[in-house]
Design a protein around this motif. Structure first.
Motif, mmCIF file in Angstrom:
data_model
loop_
_atom_site.group_PDB
_atom_site.id
_atom_site.type_symbol
_atom_site.label_atom_id
_atom_site.label_comp_id
_atom_site.label_asym_id
_atom_site.label_seq_id
_atom_site.Cartn_x
_atom_site.Cartn_y
_atom_site.Cartn_z
ATOM 1 N N ALA A 130 25.920 -12.827 -55.479
ATOM 2 C CA ALA A 130 25.617 -13.740 -54.368
ATOM 3 C C ALA A 130 26.368 -13.368 -53.095
ATOM 4 C CB ALA A 130 25.966 -15.167 -54.767
ATOM 5 N N SER A 131 27.246 -12.369 -53.174
ATOM 6 C CA SER A 131 28.039 -11.973 -52.004
ATOM 7 C C SER A 131 27.162 -11.278 -50.964
ATOM 8 C CB SER A 131 29.173 -11.035 -52.419
ATOM 9 O OG SER A 131 30.043 -11.671 -53.325
ATOM 10 N N SER A 132 27.602 -11.359 -49.714
ATOM 11 C CA SER A 132 26.923 -10.619 -48.642
ATOM 12 C C SER A 132 27.412 -9.169 -48.672
ATOM 13 C CB SER A 132 27.230 -11.278 -47.289
ATOM 14 O OG SER A 132 26.787 -12.622 -47.279
ATOM 15 N N SER A 133 27.026 -8.398 -47.668
ATOM 16 C CA SER A 133 27.429 -6.990 -47.630
ATOM 17 C C SER A 133 28.940 -6.862 -47.452
ATOM 18 C CB SER A 133 26.703 -6.275 -46.489
ATOM 19 O OG SER A 133 27.118 -6.804 -45.241
ATOM 20 N N GLN A 134 29.514 -5.839 -48.074
ATOM 21 C CA GLN A 134 30.951 -5.603 -47.971
ATOM 22 C C GLN A 134 31.362 -5.398 -46.524
ATOM 23 O OE1 GLN A 134 33.403 -5.075 -50.823
ATOM 24 N NE2 GLN A 134 31.826 -6.516 -51.505
ATOM 25 N N ALA A 135 30.510 -4.753 -45.729
ATOM 26 C CA ALA A 135 30.837 -4.467 -44.326
ATOM 27 C C ALA A 135 31.090 -5.746 -43.545
ATOM 28 C CB ALA A 135 29.700 -3.673 -43.676
#
Length: 470
Positions: free
Chosen positions: A207-212
């Motif tokens: 469910a996380s967004s992009s690491q950037a």
């Protein structure tokens, strides 16, 4: 219990009201009624009607008193009839069946919820590649409250210390405002960076967004905290230098210079003093503690802690419902047995009430048949005899044929005939005692039998409850 009485008719009152003697003398002197008359004279008819009316009125009053007791007797007979406890047992069985099904549904629902919550954790663990031994970290409500209190305490402490350290260079509301802003960045922003960004960077989930995006927000937040704390240190150092100026003109110049130079790229870090460096240490320390508090505020794996709390809640709910099982049947059995005792007592009380009423009726039956009825007959016969005797005394012709006929007393009836509504309930003392004993034995026998049925029934149902909980 029943209070009945019948007013006797006084011969003196009857004679006075109808003036029997005078009327007899008058009728006799006129040879009335005629010798051939075979019917009652008018005076005799008046006497008979007066006695009948009195008799009828007294019976009507007693019947009115008895009417309410007819319903009581019917109720008592219904309560003391056979199978009084069996009907109650049937109702208890039906009532418990509904309660058992309700509890069974409640327990099964709790079991399904727990199974679903465990499966949700297992599925989440597989999806996010979490090792099998890594269980969700669940912080208690107390720890969550303490975490929030720690943030508030650190923010308040930093505002206080910053205000004290700045009061020599920036006083009043301006110093408080600056301290509040700095505290917000050091405490709140650090907490949010850790909770919203670092947890996803270190423990990424589906469910996380992009690491950037997390790196960008973390970098920007960290730079903002570092920048603000360095700015505070340089600003205080420059202001201290301005305060050392010899005149107001030089002070104003240095103050304006401090406001300009206390910004990036900080080419004059050499102006930082011990007190200004302490401002920076306090800021960075609180920011670091807030960072740790935010990271460990909940399980660092986002969503894992929430699933763990759901599983814990379902487990506690199931335990609560399971513990409730024995209490449910125990409470129901206690209530059912108390109702059974109450039923027996109410039946015995009804039997006692029935016996008391029947005993009263038997007593009043004796008074009615042996006292009231004979008194009415005696008054009637005495009044008629007085009329005829005085009439004959003054007659010059033979006595009327009617004087030799018997007086009609068919209206005088027994207690049972006069009160037909309770005639069926009348008993002699021996009959009442015998029937009362038979009914008492029946009630106690049915109670004992039903008590045994209760014991067997609840023993079986208790086994069903325990089987359901196993």
């Amino acid at each position: 219990m029943i209070k009945l009485s019948w007013k006797t008719l006084s011969i003196e009152d009857l004679s006075s009201k109808l003036d029997i003697v005078k009327q007899a003398k008058t009728d006799g002197s006129n040879n009335q009624p005629a010798a051939s008359e075979d019917k009652l004279s008018q005076t005799e008819a008046n006497i008979l009607n007066k006695v009948k009316t009195h008799y009828s009125d007294e019976i009507e009053k007693s019947q009115g008193i008895i009417v309410p007791f007819e319903k009581i007797l019917r109720t008592c007979n219904e309560l003391t009839a056979s199978n009084g406890h069996t009907q109650l047992f049937n109702r208890v069985q039906a009532s418990w069946d509904g309660k058992y099904r309700e509890y069974e549904l409640k327990l099964n629902t709790a079991k399904k919820d727990l199974t679903a919550s465990i499966e949700a954790i297992r599925t989440f663990r597989i999806q996010e590649n979490i090792p099998a031994g890594r269980t969700p970290r669940i912080r208690s409500t107390l720890k969550l409250v303490l975490s929030f209190l720690l943030l508030i305490a650190m923010a308040a402490a930093e505002i206080f210390m910053n205000t004290q350290l700045l009061k020599d260079v920036v006083g009043g509301g301006e110093g408080l405002t600056i301290s509040t802003i700095v505290s917000f960045f050091n405490v709140v922003v650090s907490f949010l960076i850790a909770r919203l960004c670092l947890t996803h960077l270190i423990n990424p989930v589906s469910a996380s967004s992009s690491q950037a995006s997390y790196i960008i927000f973390t970098t920007l937040g960290g730079m903002a905290i570092i920048y603000i704390n360095f700015m505070m240190g340089v600003y205080r150092g420059l202001i201290e230098k301005a305060n050392e100026a010899g005149d107001m003109t030089q002070y104003l110049v240095l103050s304006q210079q401090a406001a300009v130079e206390a910004v990036f790229p900080f080419n004059n870090l050499d102006v930082i003093t011990f007190q200004s460096s302490f401002l920076m240490v306090v800021g960075f320390s609180f920011a670091f503690v807030s960072l740790l508090d935010g990271y460990f505020f909940d399980d660092p794996i986002n969503g894992y802690g929430a699933r763990g709390r759901t599983e814990l809640s379902c487990r506690e709910q199931l335990k609560s419902i399971s513990d409730e099982g024995p209490k449910v049947i125990e409470s129901f059995e206690k209530s059912a047995r108390a109702e059974l005792e109450e039923k027996r007592d109410s039946r015995l009380q009804a039997l006692e009430t029935w016996s008391s009423i029947i005993n009263d009726l038997d007593m009043y039956q004796g008074q009615f048949d042996t006292i009231f009825n004979p008194s009415i007959q005696l008054v009637l016969e005495t009044a008629i005899d007085s009329y005829r005797t005085n009439n004959i005394t003054f007659r010059t012709e033979p006595n009327p044929v009617s004087f030799s006929s018997d007086i009609d007393i068919s209206f005088i009836k027994s207690f049972s005939d006069s009160h037909p509504s309770i005639a069926f309930d009348l008993r002699s003392d021996s009959e009442r005692v015998k029937e009362e004993k038979e009914k008492s034995d029946l009630i106690n026998r049915e109670w004992a039998s039903t008590e045994d049925s209760y014991s067997e029934f609840f023993a079986n149902e208790r086994e069903k409850i325990y089987a359901l909980l196993s």
